[in-house]
Scaffold this motif. Sequence first.
Motif, PDB file in Angstrom:
ATOM      1  N   SER A  16       7.604   5.909  -0.465  1.00 56.90           N
ATOM      2  CA  SER A  16       8.673   6.870  -0.210  1.00 56.90           C
ATOM      3  C   SER A  16       9.416   6.993  -1.531  1.00 56.90           C
ATOM      4  O   SER A  16      10.221   6.129  -1.891  1.00 56.90           O
ATOM      5  CB  SER A  16       9.580   6.338   0.897  1.00 56.90           C
ATOM      6  N   ASP A  18      11.831   7.851  -3.200  1.00 54.33           N
ATOM      7  CA  ASP A  18      13.259   8.179  -3.257  1.00 54.33           C
ATOM      8  C   ASP A  18      14.034   6.901  -3.551  1.00 54.33           C
ATOM      9  O   ASP A  18      15.112   6.674  -3.030  1.00 54.33           O
ATOM     10  CB  ASP A  18      13.707   8.770  -1.910  1.00 54.33           C
ATOM     11  N   PHE A  19      13.425   6.033  -4.335  1.00 54.28           N
ATOM     12  CA  PHE A  19      13.980   4.692  -4.511  1.00 54.28           C
ATOM     13  C   PHE A  19      13.768   4.225  -5.950  1.00 54.28           C
ATOM     14  O   PHE A  19      13.110   3.221  -6.211  1.00 54.28           O
ATOM     15  CB  PHE A  19      13.281   3.762  -3.494  1.00 54.28           C
ATOM     16  N   GLU A  23      10.175   3.701  -7.135  1.00 54.29           N
ATOM     17  CA  GLU A  23       9.312   4.868  -6.979  1.00 54.29           C
ATOM     18  C   GLU A  23      10.172   6.113  -6.977  1.00 54.29           C
ATOM     19  O   GLU A  23      11.172   6.181  -6.288  1.00 54.29           O
ATOM     20  CB  GLU A  23       8.462   4.817  -5.686  1.00 54.29           C
ATOM     21  N   PHE A  60      10.167   7.015   4.410  1.00 53.74           N
ATOM     22  CA  PHE A  60      10.115   5.549   4.464  1.00 53.74           C
ATOM     23  C   PHE A  60       9.788   5.065   5.883  1.00 53.74           C
ATOM     24  O   PHE A  60       8.990   4.145   6.074  1.00 53.74           O
ATOM     25  CB  PHE A  60      11.446   4.956   3.981  1.00 53.74           C
ATOM     26  N   ALA A  77       6.767   0.160  -1.423  1.00 55.03           N
ATOM     27  CA  ALA A  77       7.938   1.027  -1.324  1.00 55.03           C
ATOM     28  C   ALA A  77       9.230   0.217  -1.424  1.00 55.03           C
ATOM     29  O   ALA A  77      10.237   0.548  -0.796  1.00 55.03           O
ATOM     30  CB  ALA A  77       7.887   1.808  -0.005  1.00 55.03           C
ATOM     31  N   GLY A  78       9.167  -0.852  -2.179  1.00 57.17           N
ATOM     32  CA  GLY A  78      10.348  -1.721  -2.275  1.00 57.17           C
ATOM     33  C   GLY A  78      10.719  -2.249  -0.905  1.00 57.17           C
ATOM     34  O   GLY A  78      11.895  -2.470  -0.611  1.00 57.17           O
ATOM     35  N   ARG A  85       9.228  -6.347  10.811  1.00 51.62           N
ATOM     36  CA  ARG A  85       8.085  -5.672  10.173  1.00 51.62           C
ATOM     37  C   ARG A  85       6.869  -6.586  10.095  1.00 51.62           C
ATOM     38  O   ARG A  85       5.732  -6.142  10.196  1.00 51.62           O
ATOM     39  CB  ARG A  85       8.470  -5.202   8.765  1.00 51.62           C
TER      40      ARG A  85
HETATM   41  N1  ARG Z   1      14.376  -2.823   0.748  1.00 49.86           N
HETATM   42  C1  ARG Z   1      14.895  -1.942   1.743  1.00 49.86           C
HETATM   43  C2  ARG Z   1      14.035  -1.982   2.995  1.00 49.86           C
HETATM   44  O1  ARG Z   1      12.945  -2.493   2.982  1.00 49.86           O
HETATM   45  C3  ARG Z   1      14.991  -0.514   1.266  1.00 49.86           C
HETATM   46  C4  ARG Z   1      13.713   0.059   0.761  1.00 49.86           C
HETATM   47  C5  ARG Z   1      13.801   1.552   0.541  1.00 49.86           C
HETATM   48  N2  ARG Z   1      12.629   2.010  -0.123  1.00 49.86           N
HETATM   49  C6  ARG Z   1      12.301   3.316  -0.324  1.00 49.86           C
HETATM   50  N3  ARG Z   1      11.190   3.591  -0.958  1.00 49.86           N
HETATM   51  N4  ARG Z   1      13.093   4.283   0.095  1.00 49.86           N
HETATM   52  O2  ARG Z   1      14.471  -1.504   4.010  1.00 49.86           O
END
Ligand code: ARG
Length: 122
Positions: A16, A18-19, A23, A60, A77-78, A85
Amino acid sequence: AYNKIKSEKTLTMGTSADFAPFEFPVVKNGKKTYNGFDIMVANQIAKDMGVKLKVQNMQFSSLIGELQNNKVQMVMAGMTATKERRKAVDFSKPYYTESESLLVRKSDANKYTTQASTKGAS
Ligand code: ARG
């Protein structure tokens, strides 16, 4: 997933974008690509596997579902490996934990105590 990656010579990653700095989209000559820490790590993984990386950008909140549907073969995606999860998908060992800090002079310690207080600083 491994056979599909090998036969198609492509590793499809869901993200996603937007982070930043993990990314984010990059528009070059009117063409949208993606870059950031996760994209660089994913590119190296693909390279090590001898395949191409394909980045699939999405919401996301759709990432886990699209991994389960085989729409993508991995997600970067961080994303924090929460207990909830972990019930749905298999996380790698953490590849990033943060302890980086912004630093200022000791004499300014009381001046910059919140993000807002740094506004207009020079
Ligand atoms: N680390 C946080 C989570 O896992 C935020 C990650 C948001 N990442 C993104 N690509 N928008 O919820």
